[in-house]
Design a protein around this motif. Structure first.
Motif, PDB file in Angstrom:
ATOM      1  N   ASP A 157       5.619   9.870  19.042  1.00 51.85           N
ATOM      2  CA  ASP A 157       5.162  11.066  19.753  1.00 51.85           C
ATOM      3  C   ASP A 157       3.858  11.562  19.167  1.00 51.85           C
ATOM      4  OD1 ASP A 157       5.529  13.015  21.777  1.00 51.85           O
ATOM      5  OD2 ASP A 157       6.161  14.459  20.278  1.00 51.85           O
ATOM      6  N   VAL A 158       3.708  11.440  17.841  1.00 52.84           N
ATOM      7  CA  VAL A 158       2.473  11.781  17.145  1.00 52.84           C
ATOM      8  C   VAL A 158       2.270  10.769  16.029  1.00 52.84           C
ATOM      9  CG1 VAL A 158       2.441  14.258  17.641  1.00 52.84           C
ATOM     10  CG2 VAL A 158       3.762  13.416  15.695  1.00 52.84           C
ATOM     11  N   GLY A 159       1.019  10.575  15.657  1.00 48.34           N
ATOM     12  CA  GLY A 159       0.697   9.629  14.601  1.00 48.34           C
ATOM     13  C   GLY A 159       0.934  10.205  13.228  1.00 48.34           C
ATOM     14  N   THR A 160       2.203  10.189  12.770  1.00 50.20           N
ATOM     15  CA  THR A 160       2.571  10.627  11.427  1.00 50.20           C
ATOM     16  C   THR A 160       3.467   9.567  10.810  1.00 50.20           C
ATOM     17  OG1 THR A 160       4.581  11.783  12.127  1.00 50.20           O
ATOM     18  CG2 THR A 160       2.527  13.044  12.190  1.00 50.20           C
TER      19      THR A 160
ATOM     20  N   THR B 147      -0.075  14.370   5.337  1.00 51.96           N
ATOM     21  CA  THR B 147       0.043  15.789   5.033  1.00 51.96           C
ATOM     22  C   THR B 147       1.467  16.263   5.296  1.00 51.96           C
ATOM     23  OG1 THR B 147      -2.253  16.116   5.683  1.00 51.96           O
ATOM     24  CG2 THR B 147      -0.852  18.077   5.563  1.00 51.96           C
ATOM     25  N   GLY B 148       2.083  16.907   4.305  1.00 49.42           N
ATOM     26  CA  GLY B 148       3.425  17.442   4.477  1.00 49.42           C
ATOM     27  C   GLY B 148       4.523  16.402   4.433  1.00 49.42           C
ATOM     28  N   TYR B 149       4.189  15.159   4.006  1.00 49.28           N
ATOM     29  CA  TYR B 149       5.208  14.101   3.945  1.00 49.28           C
ATOM     30  C   TYR B 149       5.155  13.495   2.551  1.00 49.28           C
ATOM     31  CZ  TYR B 149       8.226  10.464   5.894  1.00 49.28           C
ATOM     32  OH  TYR B 149       9.293   9.647   6.171  1.00 49.28           O
ATOM     33  N   PRO B 150       6.299  13.158   1.965  1.00 42.60           N
ATOM     34  CA  PRO B 150       6.291  12.632   0.596  1.00 42.60           C
ATOM     35  C   PRO B 150       5.369  11.418   0.467  1.00 42.60           C
ATOM     36  CG  PRO B 150       8.521  13.110   1.297  1.00 42.60           C
ATOM     37  CD  PRO B 150       7.655  13.272   2.509  1.00 42.60           C
ATOM     38  N   ALA B 151       4.567  11.402  -0.594  1.00 43.43           N
ATOM     39  CA  ALA B 151       3.593  10.330  -0.776  1.00 43.43           C
ATOM     40  C   ALA B 151       4.225   9.135  -1.484  1.00 43.43           C
ATOM     41  CB  ALA B 151       2.398  10.849  -1.562  1.00 43.43           C
ATOM     42  N   ASN B 152       5.446   8.774  -1.062  1.00 44.89           N
ATOM     43  CA  ASN B 152       6.097   7.608  -1.673  1.00 44.89           C
ATOM     44  C   ASN B 152       6.399   6.553  -0.619  1.00 44.89           C
ATOM     45  OD1 ASN B 152       8.081   8.969  -0.289  1.00 44.89           O
ATOM     46  ND2 ASN B 152       9.655   8.699  -1.860  1.00 44.89           N
ATOM     47  N   TYR B 153       5.484   6.436   0.342  1.00 40.18           N
ATOM     48  CA  TYR B 153       5.660   5.511   1.454  1.00 40.18           C
ATOM     49  C   TYR B 153       5.040   4.178   1.024  1.00 40.18           C
ATOM     50  CZ  TYR B 153       6.180   4.548   6.509  1.00 40.18           C
ATOM     51  OH  TYR B 153       6.553   4.073   7.734  1.00 40.18           O
ATOM     52  N   ALA B 154       5.803   3.347   0.349  1.00 42.51           N
ATOM     53  CA  ALA B 154       5.321   2.029  -0.066  1.00 42.51           C
ATOM     54  C   ALA B 154       5.524   1.061   1.088  1.00 42.51           C
ATOM     55  CB  ALA B 154       6.077   1.563  -1.298  1.00 42.51           C
ATOM     56  N   TYR B 155       4.421   0.556   1.610  1.00 45.63           N
ATOM     57  CA  TYR B 155       4.457  -0.277   2.807  1.00 45.63           C
ATOM     58  C   TYR B 155       4.041  -1.698   2.439  1.00 45.63           C
ATOM     59  CZ  TYR B 155       3.682  -1.701   7.641  1.00 45.63           C
ATOM     60  OH  TYR B 155       3.743  -2.346   8.852  1.00 45.63           O
ATOM     61  N   HIS B 156       4.909  -2.653   2.743  1.00 43.06           N
ATOM     62  CA  HIS B 156       4.709  -4.044   2.361  1.00 43.06           C
ATOM     63  C   HIS B 156       4.405  -4.888   3.592  1.00 43.06           C
ATOM     64  CE1 HIS B 156       6.630  -2.712  -1.363  1.00 43.06           C
ATOM     65  NE2 HIS B 156       7.661  -2.303  -0.633  1.00 43.06           N
ATOM     66  N   THR B 157       3.468  -5.800   3.472  1.00 37.64           N
ATOM     67  CA  THR B 157       3.154  -6.731   4.563  1.00 37.64           C
ATOM     68  C   THR B 157       2.964  -8.126   3.988  1.00 37.64           C
ATOM     69  OG1 THR B 157       0.787  -6.213   4.385  1.00 37.64           O
ATOM     70  CG2 THR B 157       2.051  -5.003   6.038  1.00 37.64           C
ATOM     71  N   VAL B 158       3.611  -9.087   4.616  1.00 34.65           N
ATOM     72  CA  VAL B 158       3.522 -10.478   4.191  1.00 34.65           C
ATOM     73  C   VAL B 158       3.330 -11.339   5.430  1.00 34.65           C
ATOM     74  CG1 VAL B 158       4.739 -12.427   3.139  1.00 34.65           C
ATOM     75  CG2 VAL B 158       4.971 -10.134   2.157  1.00 34.65           C
ATOM     76  N   GLN B 159       2.401 -12.279   5.368  1.00 35.67           N
ATOM     77  CA  GLN B 159       2.234 -13.231   6.456  1.00 35.67           C
ATOM     78  C   GLN B 159       2.749 -14.593   6.026  1.00 35.67           C
ATOM     79  OE1 GLN B 159      -1.727 -14.467   7.646  1.00 35.67           O
ATOM     80  NE2 GLN B 159      -1.091 -14.637   9.796  1.00 35.67           N
ATOM     81  N   LEU B 160       3.700 -15.111   6.771  1.00 41.54           N
ATOM     82  CA  LEU B 160       4.161 -16.474   6.558  1.00 41.54           C
ATOM     83  C   LEU B 160       3.294 -17.413   7.383  1.00 41.54           C
ATOM     84  CD1 LEU B 160       8.067 -16.094   6.716  1.00 41.54           C
ATOM     85  CD2 LEU B 160       6.481 -15.635   4.820  1.00 41.54           C
ATOM     86  N   THR B 161       2.770 -18.457   6.744  1.00 38.32           N
ATOM     87  CA  THR B 161       1.926 -19.432   7.429  1.00 38.32           C
ATOM     88  C   THR B 161       2.499 -20.827   7.229  1.00 38.32           C
ATOM     89  OG1 THR B 161       0.501 -19.628   5.483  1.00 38.32           O
ATOM     90  CG2 THR B 161      -0.132 -17.996   7.146  1.00 38.32           C
ATOM     91  N   GLY B 162       1.911 -21.794   7.924  1.00 40.43           N
ATOM     92  CA  GLY B 162       2.382 -23.167   7.809  1.00 40.43           C
ATOM     93  C   GLY B 162       3.704 -23.418   8.512  1.00 40.43           C
ATOM     94  N   LEU B 163       4.056 -22.573   9.488  1.00 38.06           N
ATOM     95  CA  LEU B 163       5.309 -22.729  10.220  1.00 38.06           C
ATOM     96  C   LEU B 163       5.149 -23.777  11.321  1.00 38.06           C
ATOM     97  CD1 LEU B 163       6.193 -18.938  10.634  1.00 38.06           C
ATOM     98  CD2 LEU B 163       6.689 -20.446   8.694  1.00 38.06           C
ATOM     99  N   GLN B 164       6.276 -24.225  11.858  1.00 34.45           N
ATOM    100  CA  GLN B 164       6.288 -25.157  12.972  1.00 34.45           C
ATOM    101  C   GLN B 164       6.675 -24.434  14.254  1.00 34.45           C
ATOM    102  OE1 GLN B 164       5.325 -28.462  12.795  1.00 34.45           O
ATOM    103  NE2 GLN B 164       4.678 -27.767  10.744  1.00 34.45           N
ATOM    104  N   PRO B 165       6.091 -24.801  15.401  1.00 31.59           N
ATOM    105  CA  PRO B 165       6.450 -24.138  16.657  1.00 31.59           C
ATOM    106  C   PRO B 165       7.917 -24.365  17.018  1.00 31.59           C
ATOM    107  CG  PRO B 165       4.464 -25.487  16.901  1.00 31.59           C
ATOM    108  CD  PRO B 165       5.067 -25.833  15.580  1.00 31.59           C
TER     109      PRO B 165
ATOM    110  N   ARG C 156       0.851  -1.181   0.000  1.00 38.83           N
ATOM    111  CA  ARG C 156       0.000   0.000   0.000  1.00 38.83           C
ATOM    112  C   ARG C 156       0.890   1.235   0.000  1.00 38.83           C
ATOM    113  NH1 ARG C 156      -3.025  -0.805   5.351  1.00 38.83           N
ATOM    114  NH2 ARG C 156      -1.120  -1.976   5.772  1.00 38.83           N
ATOM    115  N   VAL C 157       0.453   2.252  -0.703  1.00 41.21           N
ATOM    116  CA  VAL C 157       1.159   3.529  -0.673  1.00 41.21           C
ATOM    117  C   VAL C 157       0.443   4.418   0.344  1.00 41.21           C
ATOM    118  CG1 VAL C 157       1.868   5.569  -1.953  1.00 41.21           C
ATOM    119  CG2 VAL C 157       1.943   3.313  -3.038  1.00 41.21           C
ATOM    120  N   LEU C 158       1.127   4.698   1.454  1.00 33.43           N
ATOM    121  CA  LEU C 158       0.548   5.529   2.515  1.00 33.43           C
ATOM    122  C   LEU C 158       0.966   6.974   2.300  1.00 33.43           C
ATOM    123  CD1 LEU C 158       1.313   3.216   5.577  1.00 33.43           C
ATOM    124  CD2 LEU C 158      -0.656   3.186   4.041  1.00 33.43           C
ATOM    125  N   SER C 159       0.116   7.892   2.695  1.00 36.54           N
ATOM    126  CA  SER C 159       0.426   9.315   2.533  1.00 36.54           C
ATOM    127  C   SER C 159       0.059  10.058   3.792  1.00 36.54           C
ATOM    128  CB  SER C 159      -0.306   9.898   1.319  1.00 36.54           C
ATOM    129  OG  SER C 159      -1.706   9.794   1.499  1.00 36.54           O
TER     130      SER C 159
END
Length: 836
Positions: free
Chosen positions: A195-198, A95-113, A90-93
């Motif tokens: 300190d703030v949600g930015t 106010t006042g911050y460059p809109a090139n924040y590409a955020y990647h999330t991957v879930q690995l499943t099928g792992l062993q304890p 997802r590209v997060l944006s």
């Protein structure tokens, strides 16, 4: 000339400086395995973030420039990276911050304890070096579980939090001698990760300052108050973390609070910023499920705001204190409650239940002794103004929890991960043996008198933690005259410059002895008993009550009292005194709040005559004061000080005084003195300001105005006007109800004959001395009409009142309960009709 390309910001986008802290801290051994695994062609500046671990899955997040895909190549230890998992980008944006924040999330499943895995994150143009993590134990596993507690980063332009993270990693290596991920299963963060949600604060503060450990250890966040601030507020928290799947016992329906299981431990992650019935109901469901689960031994609870604090004492979560902690105290598996918010370390336990609570306050803004309103609470054994972290270990085979706290100092003191506290709790161990009171003899005794307990005996070998002595007028102990509850240590305050060492107020005391001071008891028979608590937080039974007789006492503790709490300027102030020593030159002085007797002269004073009597004084300047009772010709104080106020009396009103659940409480005030640091605070009815923190408060900025108090859970409250950052109340309280009223009123019938009796029952009342029932015409406002009947019920929280119907005119009436001599209704209105 060609323009230089814009650098790609990653976590932390500072690979060149990464090697320096590793060398400085001597972490080569810790990361040697990881460095050997790293691919030389990867980007060392791309540092992923692990979170939301389960025995068979984990989430991996990272940030790159737009256009890259979300791909993780991975495999178990000893195998090739022959497994590939893709996720979302997802590209997060902001106010006042460059809109090139590409955020990647991957879930690995099928792992062993309890299994090690290697992985690399990559996209179309970027690839990381090779990293490794280890999955947590299976649910119900007997494997030892280890957790690291950190929190309160908050300052962007400082390396304080990075120092804490490096120190924690270094200490883990020294403690266990293995790779970081083979030693610790997860990191628990207690909120205020930013300190703030930015986007800037998440990228460079939370993720950037955690990147030494984030590729190897899953970090579990918590909502703090600062996550709610800034241009994005809590949305940034939701955008960066995948917490929806963390469910134990009952789904919360929100990422603001959640629960999960690691081994034989259930983690209850609360939000102290979203208090109310939905979260409370969910939390109780989680605790109920854990109590009934044979695969769970421990409940570990986290909430950003603590339930008690000895600095900034009102800045706590009364919701955790009043609504969650009582349920935890009923659970045999509840072990520890962890808070943050205060930037220091504190440790204590509940007075009756075997439940520890700590503050792990990270490294944010300075918070040291002398900077706030402070109070020494009996249930807190240590408050140390150092920046801490914890290593928590659970040993299932022994049913034992061990908590180590290490500190790196503060802005004035530098420490090398110094061990400042250790405590343990073992389930199922026996309680200490019942003590006895050493024989006091059969004849009359004179005060002062030392009471002695028999030796401490603990079958499991735990050391003595606390003793509790009580003296009462009867063997039933329904009324207690003397109550002395002391622990083996009480670290409160510091020695000051240059060392700023903690001070133990209990150093050298003998816990098995307690002195009854002169004149503390009236002449005649009394009873004394004692019990012992071990460092496993188990209490012995009370000893047998031992009678003794006092003679030669003047009748009790010396005390003074004033005839009012507020006075006009120049008005007479009458101070009565009792049980004084009767010596010459005993005196009473009036001091301005904050004045130190002996260093600053009293504002006015008078000698007293005899052991009891009264003096009258006056003051010509407005402000908060206190009266003090002094020994002959000196400054030794014989009695507790009595605060009072001279000046204009503020008037408070809550409108409406029945407030909807979750809504702000609107407090109107007029005629306020508006002195520096005056404040208005809300407390539950029955609470004593200065002994507990307020539920919500704000400073007063003018002589009149309206303020909104928020975050109050359902219940019965009062608002008071307090002077100069203290607890002197300048005027009468105003009462109000949040949510459904806990006070119920009912009549036994809807209609009564003129010769009948109206039976009124009530429950859940405030129980103040000024409470009363009012009967008034249906649909009217009691304060605006002549009330048909006023029936006092002083101090009664529930009961029944019978009213003869002949005393009322025929027609429709209502009855309600009013609090503390006021016209503030705190109950429902019960309706009835009297027939002609």
């Amino acid at each position: 000339m060609a323009t230089a390309p814009t650098p790609v910001l990653r976590w932390p986008a500072r690979a060149a400086r990464l090697a320096l802290p590793l060398l400085v801290l001597g972490l080569a051994a810790l990361l040697s395995g990881q460095q050997q695994d790293m691919s030389p062609d990867g980007d060392p500046g791309l540092r992923p973030y692990l979170h939301a671990p389960t025995p068979d899955s984990i989430w991996i997040s990272w940030k790159t420039e737009p256009g890259d895909a979300a791909v993780v190549d991975w495999g178990p230890d000893g195998s090739a990276l022959d497994r590939r998992t893709t996720g979302t980008t997802r590209v997060l944006s902001d106010t006042g911050y460059p809109a090139n924040y590409a955020y990647h999330t991957v879930q690995l499943t099928g792992l062993q304890p309890s299994t090690g895995y290697r992985y690399r994150v990559r996209g179309g143009r970027t690839s990381s070096t090779l990293f490794r993590f280890r999955t947590p134990p299976a649910h119900g596993s007997d494997e030892v579980l280890r957790l690291l507690v950190l929190g309160d980063h908050q300052i962007l332009a400082s390396d304080r939090y990075e120092r804490l993270v490096r120190a924690a990693a270094d200490r883990v290596q020294a403690r266990f001698g293995r790779r970081l991920e083979d030693s610790i299963h997860a990191v628990l963060n207690v909120g205020d990760q930013v300190d703030v949600g930015t986007l800037q604060h998440y990228e460079f503060l939370h993720f950037g300052k955690s990147d030494l450990i984030s590729p190897f250890l899953p970090i579990m966040p918590l909502v703090g108050n600062h996550e709610l601030y800034g241009s994005l507020g809590l949305q940034a928290y939701h955008d960066h973390f995948e917490l929806d799947g963390m469910v134990y016992g009952a789904p919360s329906g929100t990422e603001n609070y959640y629960s999960y299981q690691l081994g034989r431990v259930v983690v209850l992650a609360l939000s102290t910023e979203h208090t109310g019935t939905p979260q409370e109901t969910w939390a109780r469901q989680v605790i109920d499920a854990a109590d009934a689960d044979p695969d769970v031994d421990w409940i570990l609870t986290l909430g950003h705001r603590p339930s008690i604090a000895e600095q900034y004492i009102g800045d706590i979560s009364t919701w955790v204190r009043d609504r969650i902690q009582p349920r935890l105290e009923q659970s045999p598996k509840a072990a520890l409650v962890i808070g943050g918010h205060h930037h220091l370390y504190a440790r204590g336990q509940r007075p009756e239940a075997p439940l520890y609570h700590i503050i792990s306050g990270g490294t944010a803004w300075d918070q040291r002794w002398g900077m706030s309103t402070e109070r020494d609470f009996q249930e807190v054994q240590k408050t140390i103004d150092y920046w801490p972290f914890q290593i928590i270990e659970f040993f299932p085979a022994e049913r034992r929890m061990r908590v180590e706290t290490h500190a790196i100092g503060n802005a004035l003191v530098s420490l090398d991960s110094e061990l400042i506290d250790v405590f343990e709790r073992t389930l199922g161990d026996p309680a200490p043996e019942t003590p006895t009171i050493t024989a006091l003899g059969t004849g009359p005794l004179q005060l002062p008198l030392t009471i002695e307990s028999s030796a401490f005996v603990q079958p499991a070998g735990h050391e003595l933690h606390s003793t509790w002595f009580q003296v009462a007028p009867t063997a039933a102990f329904a009324e207690v005259e003397i109550d002395v509850h002391r622990a083996f240590e009480n670290l409160y305050g510091t020695t000051g410059p240059p060392d700023y060492d903690p001070v133990d107020l209990h150093a050298g005391i003998d816990l098995l002895r307690s002195e009854i001071p002169a004149n503390a008891l009236i002449n005649g028979q009394h009873f004394v008993r004692v019990r012992h608590r071990d460092k496993n937080l188990e209490w012995s039974a009370w000893s047998d009550a031992v009678p003794f007789t006092v003679e030669g006492s003047v009748g009790g503790y010396p005390e003074i009292a004033l005839d009012a709490a507020t006075y006009d300027v120049g008005a007479p102030i009458r101070i009565t005194y009792e049980h004084g020593p009767g010596n010459a030159d005993v005196w009473i002085g009036l001091y301005r709040d904050g004045d130190v007797p002996g260093q600053i002269p009293s504002r006015t004073w008078s000698y007293v005559n005899g052991t009891s009597g009264a003096v009258t004084l006056s003051l010509d300047e407005p402000g908060p004061y206190y009266a003090a009772f002094f020994e002959s010709g000196g400054y030794g104080e014989l009695a507790a000080r009595v605060p009072f106020y001279v000046g204009p009396v503020p008037d408070l009103d809550v409108d409406p005084h029945f407030v909807l659940s979750g809504a702000d409480v609107r407090v109107e005030f007029t005629n306020a003195p508006a002195l520096a640091d005056d404040w208005i605070g809300a407390y539950r009815v029955g609470e004593v300001p200065s002994t507990v923190g307020s539920s919500s408060w704000q400073y007063v900025q003018a002589a009149a105005g309206v303020m909104a108090l928020n975050g109050l859970s359902d219940g019965l409250y009062f608002a008071g006007y307090f002077l100069r950052d203290g607890y002197t109340e300048a005027g009468p309280r105003t009462y109000f109800v949040v949510g459904p009223s806990p006070v119920t009123v009912a009549t036994d019938a809807a209609t009564y004959a003129a010769t009948g009796t109206i039976e009124v029952t009530f429950g859940g009342g405030p129980g103040t001395e000024g409470d009363w029932f009012g009967v008034f015409p249906a649909g009217s406002e009691p304060s605006e009409v002549s009330v048909a009947a006023m029936i006092p019920i002083p101090g009664a929280a529930d009961g029944r009142v019978d009213l003869p119907a002949v005393g009322f005119t025929a027609g429709d009436h209502q009855v309600a309960l009013f609090v503390d001599g006021s016209y503030h209704e705190v109950s429902n209105r019960a309706s009835f009709t009297v027939l002609p």
